[in-house]
Motif scaffolding. Structure first.
Motif, mmCIF file in Angstrom:
data_model
loop_
_atom_site.group_PDB
_atom_site.id
_atom_site.type_symbol
_atom_site.label_atom_id
_atom_site.label_comp_id
_atom_site.label_asym_id
_atom_site.label_seq_id
_atom_site.Cartn_x
_atom_site.Cartn_y
_atom_site.Cartn_z
ATOM 1 N N PHE A 304 16.950 36.104 -83.874
ATOM 2 C CA PHE A 304 15.536 35.994 -83.508
ATOM 3 C C PHE A 304 15.276 34.858 -82.516
ATOM 4 C CE2 PHE A 304 11.047 34.843 -84.792
ATOM 5 C CZ PHE A 304 10.459 35.996 -84.282
ATOM 6 N N ALA A 305 16.322 34.138 -82.135
ATOM 7 C CA ALA A 305 16.220 33.012 -81.192
ATOM 8 C C ALA A 305 15.360 31.876 -81.730
ATOM 9 C CB ALA A 305 15.679 33.478 -79.837
ATOM 10 N N ALA A 306 15.314 31.750 -83.065
ATOM 11 C CA ALA A 306 14.597 30.624 -83.664
ATOM 12 C C ALA A 306 15.459 29.363 -83.651
ATOM 13 C CB ALA A 306 14.184 30.960 -85.095
ATOM 14 N N PRO A 323 20.229 36.134 -72.492
ATOM 15 C CA PRO A 323 19.914 35.239 -73.619
ATOM 16 C C PRO A 323 18.426 35.225 -73.934
ATOM 17 C CG PRO A 323 20.115 33.974 -71.596
ATOM 18 C CD PRO A 323 20.377 35.400 -71.230
ATOM 19 N N LEU A 324 18.112 35.252 -75.214
ATOM 20 C CA LEU A 324 16.734 35.048 -75.653
ATOM 21 C C LEU A 324 16.471 33.552 -75.741
ATOM 22 C CD1 LEU A 324 16.521 37.679 -78.543
ATOM 23 C CD2 LEU A 324 15.740 37.954 -76.189
ATOM 24 N N ARG A 325 15.402 33.097 -75.130
ATOM 25 C CA ARG A 325 15.125 31.652 -75.118
ATOM 26 C C ARG A 325 14.382 31.186 -76.356
ATOM 27 N NH1 ARG A 325 11.820 31.730 -69.738
ATOM 28 N NH2 ARG A 325 11.129 33.596 -70.863
ATOM 29 N N ASN A 326 13.567 32.062 -76.955
ATOM 30 C CA ASN A 326 12.722 31.661 -78.076
ATOM 31 C C ASN A 326 12.245 32.907 -78.813
ATOM 32 O OD1 ASN A 326 10.485 32.710 -76.511
ATOM 33 N ND2 ASN A 326 10.539 30.788 -75.353
ATOM 34 N N PRO A 327 11.574 32.737 -79.972
ATOM 35 C CA PRO A 327 11.093 33.904 -80.721
ATOM 36 C C PRO A 327 10.148 34.803 -79.934
ATOM 37 C CG PRO A 327 11.133 31.983 -82.146
ATOM 38 C CD PRO A 327 11.442 31.490 -80.761
ATOM 39 N N ALA A 328 9.377 34.234 -79.010
ATOM 40 C CA ALA A 328 8.475 35.069 -78.213
ATOM 41 C C ALA A 328 9.269 36.083 -77.389
ATOM 42 C CB ALA A 328 7.622 34.191 -77.307
ATOM 43 N N ILE A 331 10.361 38.851 -79.794
ATOM 44 C CA ILE A 331 9.262 39.761 -80.116
ATOM 45 C C ILE A 331 9.013 40.728 -78.969
ATOM 46 C CG2 ILE A 331 6.764 39.867 -80.544
ATOM 47 C CD1 ILE A 331 7.081 37.196 -82.073
ATOM 48 N N ARG A 332 9.059 40.209 -77.726
ATOM 49 C CA ARG A 332 8.870 41.092 -76.579
ATOM 50 C C ARG A 332 9.989 42.128 -76.470
ATOM 51 N NH1 ARG A 332 6.347 36.446 -74.196
ATOM 52 N NH2 ARG A 332 8.387 35.516 -73.703
ATOM 53 N N ALA A 333 11.183 41.765 -76.965
ATOM 54 C CA ALA A 333 12.307 42.702 -76.944
ATOM 55 C C ALA A 333 12.239 43.711 -78.088
ATOM 56 C CB ALA A 333 13.627 41.936 -77.005
ATOM 57 N N GLY A 334 11.300 43.510 -79.026
ATOM 58 C CA GLY A 334 11.139 44.452 -80.132
ATOM 59 C C GLY A 334 11.810 44.039 -81.417
ATOM 60 N N VAL A 335 12.166 42.734 -81.536
ATOM 61 C CA VAL A 335 12.800 42.212 -82.754
ATOM 62 C C VAL A 335 11.843 41.231 -83.419
ATOM 63 C CG1 VAL A 335 14.762 40.946 -83.712
ATOM 64 C CG2 VAL A 335 15.099 42.437 -81.728
ATOM 65 N N VAL A 336 11.524 41.461 -84.695
ATOM 66 C CA VAL A 336 10.646 40.535 -85.428
ATOM 67 C C VAL A 336 11.348 40.088 -86.704
ATOM 68 C CG1 VAL A 336 8.492 41.474 -84.501
ATOM 69 C CG2 VAL A 336 9.440 42.421 -86.614
ATOM 70 N N TYR A 337 10.930 38.929 -87.198
ATOM 71 C CA TYR A 337 11.625 38.293 -88.328
ATOM 72 C C TYR A 337 10.607 37.783 -89.329
ATOM 73 C CZ TYR A 337 14.195 34.471 -90.713
ATOM 74 O OH TYR A 337 14.749 33.626 -91.646
#
Length: 510
Positions: A304-306, A323-328, A331-337
């Motif tokens: 989740f990039a947290a 690379p995912l930089r952060n949770p935002a 979320i934009r990629a469609g992954v939530v935690y």
């Protein structure tokens, strides 16, 4: 166990702002017994215990008796004098003080105008030895683990000559080993004549400890069960007022090796998580099981990039998103935690239910210039409240006032508003009553039917077995095995424990 009750509560009612939350409740507790108090969140357990502690005043007409004698007025000071102590889920210690200072808090020894710290340190040695504590009276509480802090709470109660000890969800923050130690201590205290009122949502704990169980539902006393009469079927029906056959819902399609919705490769953080790879399929419920400290939550937070990662790639519906930089970005990629700690890391407790639901979705539908579309937000939250069966009078109620189960559903509602491809659930039913658990399992099943890929991390193996199509086993930061799916191994508690503890390796080298 004594023939005469130590505590009798008769006809206890409580009204808040015209709403009657307790209705003529009765309770009897005997010395030398562990008496479990069960009920869904909102059933009235905490209110009843706060009346017993003197924090709340009951409505006129009820009576509390100690050793058969009625107590005219009940306030915190009276409760302590009578030997009643409550250990809440959120511990009430002062971290900046020593163990001895916490044990004597409010009852400090003095020499003239100064506090007699040496006297207090000497005065609590005996109770700490009695509990088998390995820390010293001079140890700062801030340096203790959660389990050790809990021991300080118990020591404080015993030092104040408690005869009735109330424990509210005491194992929630504990590992399995710490839980076993606590159970041994509770049984020891019972053998010494203490009356223990034990509140928990975990059925296994009730079976392991309780001599009797009393059940509340909707603020009313439903009845009691002795240890001999205790069964999950009867207890659940008493708690929720209905049969929960089919408690776990698994109506979605069987495991299908096609349609990969998320591909994780070589995920690592340089500390705990090492080279973790797996695929998640659309409509699949994938469990991740392992011992406390195995790295399950750390892996979820990396995906989740947290937390920062030192290696690893991620694909969502066939598209590389690393690379995912952060949770935002996640979320934009469609992954939530859904975090394991909803209060500290998930919810805004001083905000309304509606505002909590709309946090992630309010920006995309804002008017030009960034003005929030409040009408759309209200409609969205009302629909979520209805579809997830969130028990609340309106979306304007602060989320901090809700029960644990309803708080969890509010957090789920927020995540679902972004229409995710992947939903990661970390301890989704921790601190949640059995009725809300059933509803959360229903939601998981419906989302899988709709094609969402779901990862469930849980310390409750019946939950993993009951909801998941396939289970990955994590040990010491690595994914070491798989059961279910195409593995050829049946998902069973024995198999999961064997793999999680390394028993399979012992057998292989035996």
């Amino acid at each position: 166990m004594s023939l005469e009750p130590l505590l009798e509560m008769q006809g206890i009612s409580k009204t808040f702002n015209g709403l009657r939350v307790l209705k003529n409740v009765g309770l009897k507790v005997y010395p030398g017994e562990i008496h479990a108090l069960m009920g869904e969140n909102g059933a009235g357990k905490s209110t009843l215990m706060k009346i017993l502690s003197g924090a709340y005043q009951a409505d006129p007409g009820g009576e509390i008796r100690i050793d058969g004698q009625p107590v005219a007025t009940f306030d915190p000071a009276t409760a302590k004098t009578l030997g009643i102590a409550v250990i809440y889920q959120e511990l009430s210690l002062c971290p900046n003080l020593s163990v001895a200072e916490n044990i004597y808090l409010g009852r400090e020894l003095r020499r003239g105008w100064t506090i007699d710290r040496k006297g207090m340190q000497a005065g609590c040695v005996e109770v700490l030895q009695r509990l088998g504590a390995e820390f010293k009276p001079t140890t700062p509480v801030s340096s203790l683990s959660i389990a050790e802090r809990q021991l300080v709470e118990i020591a404080r109660a015993l030092h104040a000559h408690a005869r009735i000890l109330v424990m509210d969800e005491p194992t929630t923050p504990l590992s399995s080993r710490e839980t076993d130690r606590l159970f041994a201590l509770i049984k020891q205290l019972r053998s010494q004549g203490l009356a223990i009122i034990y509140i928990s949502h975990r059925m296994a704990e009730i079976y392991a400890l309780s001599d009797r169980v009393s059940v509340l539902r909707d603020g009313q006393y439903i009845g009691e069960l002795t240890r001999e009469a205790l069964s999950a079927e009867v207890l659940v029906k008493m708690m929720v007022g209905r049969d929960l056959s089919g408690f776990y819902k698994k109506e979605h399609a069987a495991y299908n090796p096609g349609n990969v919705v998320m591909r994780v490769r070589d995920m690592a953080d340089g500390k705990r998580v090492r080279n973790c790879s797996f695929d998640l399929h659309a409509g699949e419920v994938l469990g991740i099981a392992g011992l406390v400290g195995a790295g399950r939550t750390e892996l979820a937070r990396l995906i989740f990039a947290a937390d920062p990662r030192t290696g690893g790639t991620l694909e969502v519906v066939g598209k590389a998103v690393s690379p995912l930089r952060n949770p935002a970005d996640a979320i934009r990629a469609g992954v939530v935690y859904l975090t394991e700690d909803r209060k500290a890391q998930g919810l805004f407790l001083d905000m309304s239910v509606a505002d909590n639901i709309n946090v992630c979705a309010c920006v995309p539908d804002a008017h030009a210039g960034g003005v929030l579309d409040r009408g759309h937000a209200a409609q969205r939250s009302n629909e979520a409240i209805k579809s997830l069966s969130i028990r609340v009078a309106s979306g304007k109620v602060n989320v901090g006032a809700l029960s644990g189960g309803n708080q969890q559903k509010v957090l789920l509602a927020r995540l679902l508003e972004v229409k995710p491809h992947v939903l990661i659930l970390d301890e989704p039913t921790r601190g949640v009553d059995i009725g809300s658990k059933s509803e959360i399992y229903r939601i998981i099943n419906q989302l899988a039917l709709a094609g969402v890929g779901i990862v469930v991390i849980s310390s409750e193996l019946p939950e993993i077995i009951g909801t998941c199509d396939r289970v990955l086993i994590m040990r010491e930061g690595q994914l070491v095995a798989e059961v279910g799916g195409a593995s050829g191994h049946v998902i069973s508690q024995e198999r999961i424990i064997d793999l999680a503890t390394g028993g399979d390796q012992v057998a292989a080298h035996g």
